[in-house]
Write a protein that holds these residues in place. Structure first.
Motif, PDB file in Angstrom:
ATOM      1  N   ASP A 186      -8.729 -47.604 104.392  1.00 16.86           N
ATOM      2  CA  ASP A 186      -9.770 -48.516 104.690  1.00 16.86           C
ATOM      3  C   ASP A 186      -9.128 -49.974 104.605  1.00 16.86           C
ATOM      4  N   ALA A 187      -8.433 -50.067 103.671  1.00 13.82           N
ATOM      5  CA  ALA A 187      -7.787 -51.700 103.549  1.00 13.82           C
ATOM      6  C   ALA A 187      -7.049 -51.772 104.610  1.00 13.82           C
ATOM      7  N   LYS A 188      -6.007 -50.749 105.169  1.00  9.72           N
ATOM      8  CA  LYS A 188      -5.225 -51.193 106.122  1.00  9.72           C
ATOM      9  C   LYS A 188      -5.981 -51.477 107.345  1.00  9.72           C
ATOM     10  N   ASN A 189      -6.950 -50.483 107.562  1.00 13.18           N
ATOM     11  CA  ASN A 189      -7.842 -50.727 108.744  1.00 13.18           C
ATOM     12  C   ASN A 189      -8.350 -52.080 108.781  1.00 13.18           C
ATOM     13  N   LYS A 190      -8.602 -52.765 107.674  1.00 13.56           N
ATOM     14  CA  LYS A 190      -9.186 -54.174 107.549  1.00 13.56           C
ATOM     15  C   LYS A 190      -8.034 -55.102 107.896  1.00 13.56           C
ATOM     16  N   GLY A 191      -6.614 -54.662 107.876  1.00 14.21           N
ATOM     17  CA  GLY A 191      -5.762 -55.778 108.133  1.00 14.21           C
ATOM     18  C   GLY A 191      -5.135 -56.307 106.958  1.00 14.21           C
ATOM     19  N   LEU A 192      -5.380 -55.872 105.728  1.00 13.31           N
ATOM     20  CA  LEU A 192      -4.847 -56.110 104.482  1.00 13.31           C
ATOM     21  C   LEU A 192      -3.431 -55.931 104.294  1.00 13.31           C
ATOM     22  N   ASP A 193      -2.525 -56.855 103.894  1.00  8.75           N
ATOM     23  CA  ASP A 193      -1.295 -56.317 103.658  1.00  8.75           C
ATOM     24  C   ASP A 193      -0.786 -55.606 102.527  1.00  8.75           C
ATOM     25  N   VAL A 194      -1.157 -54.301 102.579  1.00  9.77           N
ATOM     26  CA  VAL A 194      -0.948 -53.570 101.286  1.00  9.77           C
ATOM     27  C   VAL A 194      -0.085 -52.477 101.816  1.00  9.77           C
ATOM     28  N   SER A 195       0.912 -51.977 100.813  1.00  8.85           N
ATOM     29  CA  SER A 195       1.600 -50.696 101.075  1.00  8.85           C
ATOM     30  C   SER A 195       1.424 -49.974  99.788  1.00  8.85           C
ATOM     31  N   CYS A 196       1.928 -48.606 100.009  1.00  6.57           N
ATOM     32  CA  CYS A 196       1.568 -47.657  98.802  1.00  6.57           C
ATOM     33  C   CYS A 196       2.877 -46.647  98.593  1.00  6.57           C
ATOM     34  N   SER A 197       3.180 -45.919  97.448  1.00  8.76           N
ATOM     35  CA  SER A 197       3.973 -44.937  97.586  1.00  8.76           C
ATOM     36  C   SER A 197       3.451 -43.731  96.906  1.00  8.76           C
ATOM     37  N   VAL A 198       4.088 -42.586  96.822  1.00 13.93           N
ATOM     38  CA  VAL A 198       3.862 -41.351  96.151  1.00 13.93           C
ATOM     39  C   VAL A 198       4.980 -40.841  95.397  1.00 13.93           C
ATOM     40  N   ALA A 199       4.937 -40.423  94.319  1.00 11.28           N
ATOM     41  CA  ALA A 199       6.160 -39.862  93.704  1.00 11.28           C
ATOM     42  C   ALA A 199       6.162 -38.441  94.201  1.00 11.28           C
ATOM     43  N   ILE A 200       7.453 -37.971  94.359  1.00  9.29           N
ATOM     44  CA  ILE A 200       7.689 -36.802  94.980  1.00  9.29           C
ATOM     45  C   ILE A 200       6.981 -35.523  94.327  1.00  9.29           C
ATOM     46  N   HIS A 201       7.286 -35.593  93.067  1.00  3.06           N
ATOM     47  CA  HIS A 201       6.465 -34.506  92.059  1.00  3.06           C
ATOM     48  C   HIS A 201       5.002 -34.495  92.127  1.00  3.06           C
ATOM     49  N   ASN A 202       4.308 -35.562  92.491  1.00  2.00           N
ATOM     50  CA  ASN A 202       2.968 -35.416  92.657  1.00  2.00           C
ATOM     51  C   ASN A 202       2.602 -34.878  94.142  1.00  2.00           C
ATOM     52  N   LEU A 203       3.609 -34.796  95.009  1.00  2.97           N
ATOM     53  CA  LEU A 203       3.221 -33.777  96.253  1.00  2.97           C
ATOM     54  C   LEU A 203       3.729 -32.349  96.222  1.00  2.97           C
ATOM     55  N   PHE A 204       4.553 -32.109  94.924  1.00  2.84           N
ATOM     56  CA  PHE A 204       5.110 -30.846  94.714  1.00  2.84           C
ATOM     57  C   PHE A 204       4.344 -29.711  93.846  1.00  2.84           C
ATOM     58  N   TYR A 205       3.880 -30.532  92.917  1.00  2.00           N
ATOM     59  CA  TYR A 205       3.250 -29.910  91.831  1.00  2.00           C
ATOM     60  C   TYR A 205       1.794 -29.984  91.463  1.00  2.00           C
ATOM     61  N   THR A 206       1.107 -29.132  91.011  1.00  2.24           N
ATOM     62  CA  THR A 206      -0.520 -29.518  90.567  1.00  2.24           C
ATOM     63  C   THR A 206      -0.175 -29.444  89.243  1.00  2.24           C
ATOM     64  N   ASP A 207      -1.476 -29.696  88.689  1.00  2.00           N
ATOM     65  CA  ASP A 207      -1.797 -29.824  86.999  1.00  2.00           C
ATOM     66  C   ASP A 207      -1.645 -28.399  86.290  1.00  2.00           C
ATOM     67  N   GLN A 208      -1.451 -27.500  87.159  1.00  2.00           N
ATOM     68  CA  GLN A 208      -1.304 -25.818  86.640  1.00  2.00           C
ATOM     69  C   GLN A 208       0.196 -25.716  86.181  1.00  2.00           C
ATOM     70  N   ALA A 209       0.897 -26.739  86.559  1.00  3.75           N
ATOM     71  CA  ALA A 209       2.349 -26.743  86.085  1.00  3.75           C
ATOM     72  C   ALA A 209       2.367 -26.663  84.498  1.00  3.75           C
ATOM     73  N   LEU A 210       1.256 -27.327  83.912  1.00  2.00           N
ATOM     74  CA  LEU A 210       1.414 -27.687  82.547  1.00  2.00           C
ATOM     75  C   LEU A 210       0.708 -26.617  81.621  1.00  2.00           C
ATOM     76  N   LEU A 211       0.363 -25.332  82.311  1.00  2.00           N
ATOM     77  CA  LEU A 211      -0.046 -24.379  81.514  1.00  2.00           C
ATOM     78  C   LEU A 211       0.735 -24.128  80.347  1.00  2.00           C
ATOM     79  N   ASP A 212       1.894 -24.112  80.377  1.00  2.00           N
ATOM     80  CA  ASP A 212       2.853 -23.654  79.268  1.00  2.00           C
ATOM     81  C   ASP A 212       3.309 -24.919  78.455  1.00  2.00           C
ATOM     82  N   PHE A 213       2.560 -26.066  78.714  1.00  2.00           N
ATOM     83  CA  PHE A 213       3.018 -27.282  77.833  1.00  2.00           C
ATOM     84  C   PHE A 213       4.342 -27.560  78.115  1.00  2.00           C
TER      85      PHE A 213
END
Length: 417
Positions: A245-272
């Motif tokens: 929504d902010a980009k559609n308004k024309g705000l000068d904002v960028s963002c990134s995502v870490a590769i592990h946040n794309l690859f794993y869900t929180d279920q990877a933590l089941l074995d601590f």
């Protein structure tokens, strides 16, 4: 650096050779000829690989290197070698060192330490003194010494007025402000994503709203002040929607995502396993789906490794006491290629350079050489033998990845695996 690259398929949307398979002649660090059936000349290094691709050199917008202060985790010298063999010709390093990089002399030190490598180092200066979110650091002086952006790594700007002043002040020299997306009062002492998994295994959670509330606040401030804002490593569906929504308004904002946040869900933590204890935490499949949708429609500008080497004393302890962070750089391309096409992967791994450094190296005649060489074929299981970092806290151990990095060519140097 004189070399001849044979039969490389170019992936570079800014090049007239995009999508074609060509030979590339390099003389003294510049591309001198792009064509077909070029013959190797005396003194040229021949680079010829099956299913070879070439793109502009990749840029990693969030890399932690211990030096100065935590050399047992990683050194600048080895960290740049890791980056080069992972396909990155440029890395932005976070200020989470000791001392924290919050003065011009700190920036000068790490810049000098990074000289002479194929991979270039681009320091991020701390936004606030000692990253304590009390007073602004010497932003202009740090920029003059080589800082490409300003942010407190994994620490939120708790004072909204401080972010407002920073966005206003940095407009005078076109500075880029980073604001970590976490509302500390809501996150509290959480250790992972708050949800069904955290409830089931009895760990305190970090709610998704702790991120999206901070993102919403920061975007409101940006809309008021103007300036340039980068939101690093988002992890929730709500954050994607807010930034869209902010980009559609024309705000000068960028963002990134870490590769592990794309690859794993929180279920990877089941074995601590503390290798999966990262910040922002691994979220749900619904969040991953929204993140990938944000990648495809351009809301998310770049993917980062968020590479954070940590010594054994910080990770092989009880889960509650373990530090947040994982090394991911060696696996970034292979993991990303399992999620998107090679063209989209290259786009996500090159976008950060222009945002952070305002430079670009299109694959054209007479351009300085800044190339990443890779293949999209094949798959492999990421193992201990693939870890190049001094620290071994790798969440991708055992993951099935695609493709491979052959190496880079930049700064008059060639690094091949």
């Amino acid at each position: 650096m004189n070399a001849l690259i044979k039969a490389a398929t170019i992936i570079d949307s800014k090049s007239s050779h995009h999508g074609t398979t060509v030979d590339i002649r390099i003389k003294y660090g510049k591309i001198r000829l792009i064509g077909q059936n070029l013959s190797q000349e005396k003194g040229e290094k021949l680079i010829q690989k099956e299913n070879l691709y070439a793109s502009q050199g990749w840029f990693d917008s969030s890399v932690s290197i211990g030096q100065p202060g935590y050399e047992e985790r990683e050194t600048i010298d080895n960290g740049l070698t890791v980056a080069a063999k992972s396909g990155f010709t440029g890395i932005a390093i976070n200020p989470n060192t000791y001392p924290i990089l919050d003065t011009s002399s700190d920036i000068t030190f790490v810049s000098k330490m990074g000289e002479g490598h194929a991979t270039s180092i681009f320091p991020i200066g701390a936004l606030t003194r000692n990253s304590e979110s009390v007073d602004l650091a010497e932003l202009y002086d740090m920029q003059q010494s080589g800082a490409v952006a300003f942010g407190d790594y994994q620490r939120a700007v708790s004072n909204p007025n401080l972010l407002k002043i920073a966005l206003q002040y940095t407009q005078g020299f076109n500075g880029l402000v980073l604001s970590f997306p976490l509302e500390d009062n809501i996150a509290g002492t959480g250790k992972m994503n708050e949800g069904i998994t955290s409830t089931g295994i009895g760990l305190k959670g970090i709610p998704a709203i702790a991120e999206s509330l901070q993102v919403a606040r920061d975007l409101h401030i940006l809309e008021y002040t103007g300036g340039k804002l980068h939101i690093p490593t988002i992890s929730t569906a709500a954050s994607v929607a807010l930034i869209r929504d902010a980009k559609n308004k024309g705000l000068d904002v960028s963002c990134s995502v870490a590769i592990h946040n794309l690859f794993y869900t929180d279920q990877a933590l089941l074995d601590f396993n503390t290798h999966y204890k990262v910040l922002p935490p691994l979220r749900t499949q619904e969040d991953i789906d929204a993140l990938i949708a944000g990648i495809k429609d351009g809301t998310i500008d770049m993917v980062t490794s968020d590479h954070n080497p940590l010594d054994i004393e910080r990770k092989q302890v009880e889960f509650d006491n373990a530090a947040f962070g994982t090394i991911s750089q060696e696996a970034t391309f292979g993991a990303l290629l399992t999620l998107v096409s090679e063209k989209k992967a290259v786009q996500l791994l090159t976008n950060g350079r222009e945002r952070f450094t305002q430079t670009s190296f299109p694959i054209e005649k007479d351009t300085d050489v800044n190339l990443t060489l890779f293949t999209t074929k094949g798959s492999y299981t990421f193992g201990q033998e693939h870890i190049l970092s001094k620290s071994k806290n790798a969440c991708f151990l055992g993951a099935r990845l695609k493709g491979n990095v052959f190496g880079i060519m930049a700064n008059q140097k060639i690094v091949l695996k």
